[in-house]
Design an enzyme around this catalytic site. Structure first.
Site, PDB file in Angstrom:
ATOM      1  CB  CYS A 175       0.075   4.336   4.314  1.00 23.66           C
ATOM      2  SG  CYS A 175      -0.619   2.751   4.741  1.00 23.66           S
ATOM      3  CB  CYS A 211      -0.959   0.000   1.181  1.00 22.09           C
ATOM      4  SG  CYS A 211      -0.148   0.237   2.752  1.00 22.09           S
TER       5      CYS A 211
END
Length: 136
Positions: free
Chosen positions: A48, A46
């Site tokens: 993040c 992902c």
């Protein structure tokens, strides 16, 4: 499960910084059982993880005190290793990315995805440095 070719550069980002990659439940159990401090990063594909978790974990190592052992598992790829790591992170629910600090096999500090997502890597690094200063 993600293809290995896709995650290879994401793995390398932490491996190149000194994190040992763990691929099995036994390897995770052995790492966490070691005396002293162990930082476990549950890596992820992902955004993040790319913008916040991996850079924050690497920046946190620029500190006088730091964990004696650095390890990582990859969510969506190394299922058995990730499940084992998450078992040690109980009672926190599974999240990726996440970062946990263990001391003598006990969980002493935890950053879940909601602590990582949307926060700058510098803030994550500072949070981890505070934990190192307390526990390492």
């Amino acid at each position: 499960m993600y293809p290995e070719e896709m995650v290879k550069p994401m793995r390398a980002e932490l491996a190149d910084a000194g994190f040992a990659e763990l691929y099995s439940a036994g390897a995770v159990e052995n790492a966490i059982a070691q005396p002293g401090t162990t930082l476990v990063v549950v890596n992820s594909v992902c955004g993040c993880a790319a913008r916040n978790a991996r850079p924050g974990a690497k920046m946190s190592l620029d500190n006088d005190k730091k964990p004696g052992q650095l390890v990582t598992v990859f969510a969506g790829v190394d299922k058995d290793a990730v499940d084992a790591a998450r078992g040690f992170m109980f009672p926190f629910p599974p999240s990726s990315p996440s970062i946990a600090l263990f001391k003598d096999g006990e969980l002493v500090h935890m950053l879940e995805r909601h602590h990582i997502e949307g926060r700058p890597a510098e803030l994550i690094a500072d949070n981890l440095k505070d934990a190192y200063n307390e526990h390492c």
